[in-house]
Design a protein around this motif. Structure first.
Motif, PDB file in Angstrom:
ATOM      1  N   ASP A 165      -9.981  -3.371   4.295  1.00  0.00           N
ATOM      2  CA  ASP A 165      -9.216  -3.915   3.170  1.00  0.00           C
ATOM      3  C   ASP A 165      -8.224  -2.899   2.579  1.00  0.00           C
ATOM      4  O   ASP A 165      -7.692  -3.088   1.494  1.00  0.00           O
ATOM      5  N   ILE A 166      -7.944  -1.815   3.338  1.00  0.00           N
ATOM      6  CA  ILE A 166      -6.985  -0.795   2.892  1.00  0.00           C
ATOM      7  C   ILE A 166      -5.657  -0.989   3.625  1.00  0.00           C
ATOM      8  O   ILE A 166      -5.640  -1.156   4.843  1.00  0.00           O
ATOM      9  N   THR A 167      -4.542  -0.975   2.871  1.00  0.00           N
ATOM     10  CA  THR A 167      -3.206  -1.087   3.448  1.00  0.00           C
ATOM     11  C   THR A 167      -2.347   0.071   2.949  1.00  0.00           C
ATOM     12  O   THR A 167      -2.320   0.350   1.749  1.00  0.00           O
ATOM     13  N   VAL A 195       3.502   0.012   8.254  1.00  0.00           N
ATOM     14  CA  VAL A 195       2.457  -0.742   7.563  1.00  0.00           C
ATOM     15  C   VAL A 195       1.210  -0.559   8.417  1.00  0.00           C
ATOM     16  O   VAL A 195       1.195  -0.925   9.588  1.00  0.00           O
ATOM     17  N   ALA A 196       0.170   0.066   7.842  1.00  0.00           N
ATOM     18  CA  ALA A 196      -1.082   0.311   8.563  1.00  0.00           C
ATOM     19  C   ALA A 196      -2.227  -0.287   7.760  1.00  0.00           C
ATOM     20  O   ALA A 196      -2.272  -0.139   6.535  1.00  0.00           O
ATOM     21  N   ARG A 197      -3.140  -0.963   8.467  1.00  0.00           N
ATOM     22  CA  ARG A 197      -4.282  -1.590   7.801  1.00  0.00           C
ATOM     23  C   ARG A 197      -5.578  -1.169   8.489  1.00  0.00           C
ATOM     24  O   ARG A 197      -5.648  -1.072   9.700  1.00  0.00           O
ATOM     25  N   ALA A 198      -6.602  -0.950   7.661  1.00  0.00           N
ATOM     26  CA  ALA A 198      -7.948  -0.681   8.156  1.00  0.00           C
ATOM     27  C   ALA A 198      -8.902  -1.315   7.150  1.00  0.00           C
ATOM     28  O   ALA A 198      -8.957  -0.894   5.987  1.00  0.00           O
ATOM     29  N   ARG A 252       1.633   1.485   3.106  1.00  0.00           N
ATOM     30  CA  ARG A 252       3.013   1.132   3.413  1.00  0.00           C
ATOM     31  C   ARG A 252       3.908   2.321   3.074  1.00  0.00           C
ATOM     32  O   ARG A 252       3.760   2.923   2.013  1.00  0.00           O
ATOM     33  N   ILE A 276      -0.313   2.429  -1.483  1.00  0.00           N
ATOM     34  CA  ILE A 276      -1.643   2.210  -0.910  1.00  0.00           C
ATOM     35  C   ILE A 276      -2.310   1.130  -1.736  1.00  0.00           C
ATOM     36  O   ILE A 276      -2.294   1.174  -2.971  1.00  0.00           O
ATOM     37  N   SER A 277      -2.910   0.159  -1.049  1.00  0.00           N
ATOM     38  CA  SER A 277      -3.651  -0.876  -1.767  1.00  0.00           C
ATOM     39  C   SER A 277      -5.029  -1.041  -1.145  1.00  0.00           C
ATOM     40  O   SER A 277      -5.229  -0.799   0.039  1.00  0.00           O
ATOM     41  N   SER A 336      -2.930  -2.549  -5.759  1.00  0.00           N
ATOM     42  CA  SER A 336      -2.242  -1.270  -5.585  1.00  0.00           C
ATOM     43  C   SER A 336      -2.956  -0.161  -6.342  1.00  0.00           C
ATOM     44  O   SER A 336      -3.365  -0.357  -7.488  1.00  0.00           O
TER      45      SER A 336
END
Length: 86
Positions: A12-14, A7-10, A16, A52-53, A58
Motif C-alpha cells: 500500500d506504499i506509492t 511511480v513505484a508501488r509496493a 512518485r 510518498i503515500s 500522502s
C-alpha cells in the motif's frame, strides 16, 4: 518508468517522482562497501517533485532543493544504470 518520471508501488506504499532538473554521470572509483573497496558509477537525475503515500494518504514533507548553482540537486532523485565493479 516514463522519461523523467517514476511511480513505484509496493503493497500500500506509492512513491512518485517527476520533473528531472539535470542528468549527470557520477563515478566513485573507490567506494567502501562492507570493508571492501569497490568501484561505482551511475547516472543521477535530481527531481523537482516527489511524494510518498501509504494506503492512499500522502505523508507530510516536501522535496528539498539545495540551490547549487549550475548543478541542481534535491532530496528526490532517480538513478539510472548503476554499475558496481570489484
Amino acid at each position: 518508468m516514463a522519461a523523467g518520471r517514476l511511480v513505484a508501488r509496493a503493497g500500500d506504499i506509492t512513491v512518485r517522482m517527476s520533473g528531472v532538473l539535470d542528468r549527470r554521470w557520477v563515478d566513485v572509483p573507490e567506494f567502501e562497501l562492507g570493508g571492501r573497496i569497490e568501484s561505482l558509477n551511475f547516472v543521477v537525475g535530481p527531481c523537482a517533485h516527489g511524494q510518498i503515500s501509504v494506503a492512499g494518504r500522502s505523508l507530510p514533507g516536501a522535496v528539498v532543493n539545495y540551490d547549487i548553482p549550475d548543478r541542481p540537486w534535491t532530496s528526490a532523485y532517480l538513478s539510472w544504470g548503476e554499475t558496481w565493479r570489484a
